[in-house]
Design a protein around this motif. Sequence first.
Motif: not given
Length: 72
Positions: A65, A67-68, A71-72
């Motif tokens: 979670k 990492q995502t 990235e956003a």
Amino acid sequence: MKYSEIVELSTEDLTAKLKEEKAALNKLKFAHAVSALENPNVLRAARKNIARISTEVSKRNNEAKNQTAAEA
């Protein structure tokens, strides 16, 4: 199961192992309720294994979670 062995497994393997351990714990509890187990410390060990596996699974989910979100 040692923590070092748990870390080496993949996430899918961990979730499968968690289901197996929970089923085994339920069987042990039932066997203990029907007639006393020879070594009741087996129940404690099973609970600790489940906790170790659950901790690693949630740790990996949190890392995914994060990492995502990064990235956003």
